[in-house]
Design a protein around this motif. Sequence first.
Motif, PDB file in Angstrom:
ATOM      1  N   GLY A 256      -4.755  -0.255   2.327  1.00 14.39           N
ATOM      2  CA  GLY A 256      -3.353  -0.306   1.921  1.00 14.39           C
ATOM      3  C   GLY A 256      -3.105  -0.354   0.438  1.00 14.39           C
ATOM      4  O   GLY A 256      -2.185  -1.039  -0.016  1.00 14.39           O
ATOM      5  N   VAL A 257      -3.910   0.375  -0.341  1.00 15.62           N
ATOM      6  CA  VAL A 257      -3.667   0.449  -1.780  1.00 15.62           C
ATOM      7  C   VAL A 257      -3.408   1.891  -2.190  1.00 15.62           C
ATOM      8  O   VAL A 257      -3.894   2.829  -1.548  1.00 15.62           O
ATOM      9  N   VAL A 258      -2.632   2.051  -3.228  1.00 12.82           N
ATOM     10  CA  VAL A 258      -2.453   3.342  -3.879  1.00 12.82           C
ATOM     11  C   VAL A 258      -3.084   3.224  -5.264  1.00 12.82           C
ATOM     12  O   VAL A 258      -2.712   2.326  -6.031  1.00 12.82           O
ATOM     13  N   SER A 277      -0.267   0.491  -6.760  1.00  9.73           N
ATOM     14  CA  SER A 277       0.636  -0.304  -5.933  1.00  9.73           C
ATOM     15  C   SER A 277      -0.083  -0.727  -4.660  1.00  9.73           C
ATOM     16  O   SER A 277      -1.106  -0.153  -4.290  1.00  9.73           O
ATOM     17  N   VAL A 278       0.482  -1.739  -4.013  1.00 13.90           N
ATOM     18  CA  VAL A 278      -0.070  -2.267  -2.762  1.00 13.90           C
ATOM     19  C   VAL A 278       0.994  -2.135  -1.686  1.00 13.90           C
ATOM     20  O   VAL A 278       2.158  -2.506  -1.897  1.00 13.90           O
ATOM     21  N   SER A 282       0.175  -4.981   4.140  1.00 19.46           N
ATOM     22  CA  SER A 282      -1.131  -4.340   4.287  1.00 19.46           C
ATOM     23  C   SER A 282      -2.235  -5.381   4.124  1.00 19.46           C
ATOM     24  O   SER A 282      -2.007  -6.488   3.605  1.00 19.46           O
ATOM     25  N   PRO A 283      -3.463  -5.053   4.550  1.00 23.03           N
ATOM     26  CA  PRO A 283      -4.583  -5.972   4.324  1.00 23.03           C
ATOM     27  C   PRO A 283      -4.768  -6.312   2.848  1.00 23.03           C
ATOM     28  O   PRO A 283      -5.105  -7.447   2.505  1.00 23.03           O
ATOM     29  N   ARG A 346      -9.905  -6.954   5.468  1.00 16.53           N
ATOM     30  CA  ARG A 346     -10.228  -6.329   6.745  1.00 16.53           C
ATOM     31  C   ARG A 346      -9.578  -4.933   6.790  1.00 16.53           C
ATOM     32  O   ARG A 346      -8.368  -4.798   6.550  1.00 16.53           O
ATOM     33  N   THR A 347     -10.354  -3.920   7.086  1.00 15.58           N
ATOM     34  CA  THR A 347      -9.834  -2.548   7.140  1.00 15.58           C
ATOM     35  C   THR A 347      -8.990  -2.326   8.389  1.00 15.58           C
ATOM     36  O   THR A 347      -9.202  -2.963   9.427  1.00 15.58           O
TER      37      THR A 347
END
Length: 352
Positions: A256-258, A277-278, A282-283, A346-347
Amino acid sequence: MKRVMLGIAIFAGLTAVAIGLLPSTPISTAPVASGSIAAVEAETIALFRRSAPAVVHVFAQGQSLTYVEQAQSQQTGSGFLWDTAGHIVTNEHVVRGADVVRVRLADGRLREGRVVGRAGQVDLAVIKINGGDLPAPLPVGTSASLAVGQFVMAIGNPFGLDQTLTTGVVSALKRRLPTESGREIADMIQTDAAINPGNSGGPLIDGAGQLIGVATAIYSPSGASAGIGFAVPVDTVRRVVPMLIADGRIPTPAIGVVVAPEATAARHGIDGLIVSSVLPNSPAQRAGIRGIDRVEGLLGDVIVSIDGKPVRRLAELTEALEAAGVGKIVAIGILRRENTISLRVRTVDGGS
């Protein structure tokens, strides 16, 4: 597929073999009888005759309003039978956006097909045609033990020319190939064959007649063969295709990161991936990873490792997450200001 993008022409490929003579070996100038076949040629002919029936011609097009639009939207490529149930492997880009898919078998029969699975991140797709009275599928080998210089052959449909054979060698291993989505396919096989648009999705075969890869692209600013071709390794194919047949897609591990473009990190002298950004909920957000603070003008966290392995490129981040799998905990090494910390994340399945 008959198009060129960003200097990459889509294809299915192979290479040329050179046989050297020792300086002390006399070169015969005696004429060779017309029609005579050397042993190495006989082996290649036999390999082609055994393998070619499993190679098909794929025609894909979107639904259009006029006949002219349909003709202009048609995409063609290659593929090959995976099993006796009528599953055919090809490239995802060959059938991308297609509503209608048809398959022409080696003997000329035309079958209606449907796409049952796509994996754009590795440029693979599976088409299903009706089973029954089909040629035997290709025997599946392994790409783990391939060596540079090893003989290979490819069969495909360059420029729509059915059942075209090219031969050659493995030029290099573990190459990376950018995709249109911005991702990279890792561990690609490089081969030196004269390969052209329309070969996409065709098989790369070793000297034993076993499938070792799926031809995907050639590097070519002009769109024609430049002697640098790439194939998805069969070990990737063996992992992905059963999931596409069963579920239509493959899981895509994500946190969950950009991240910012790699060039941005390079301009700032940063050896890692800047988190731009996050994503909410998201994890990464739950683990405390921070993106760029645009109000305060502060740099975001920099991802520098996963499970202790250095990460400097987006492809390395993607590869590490895919190696971990969905639902696994990974240790993300973060550079925050001047401190290095490790966060456990955690993915989740980020979709394809």
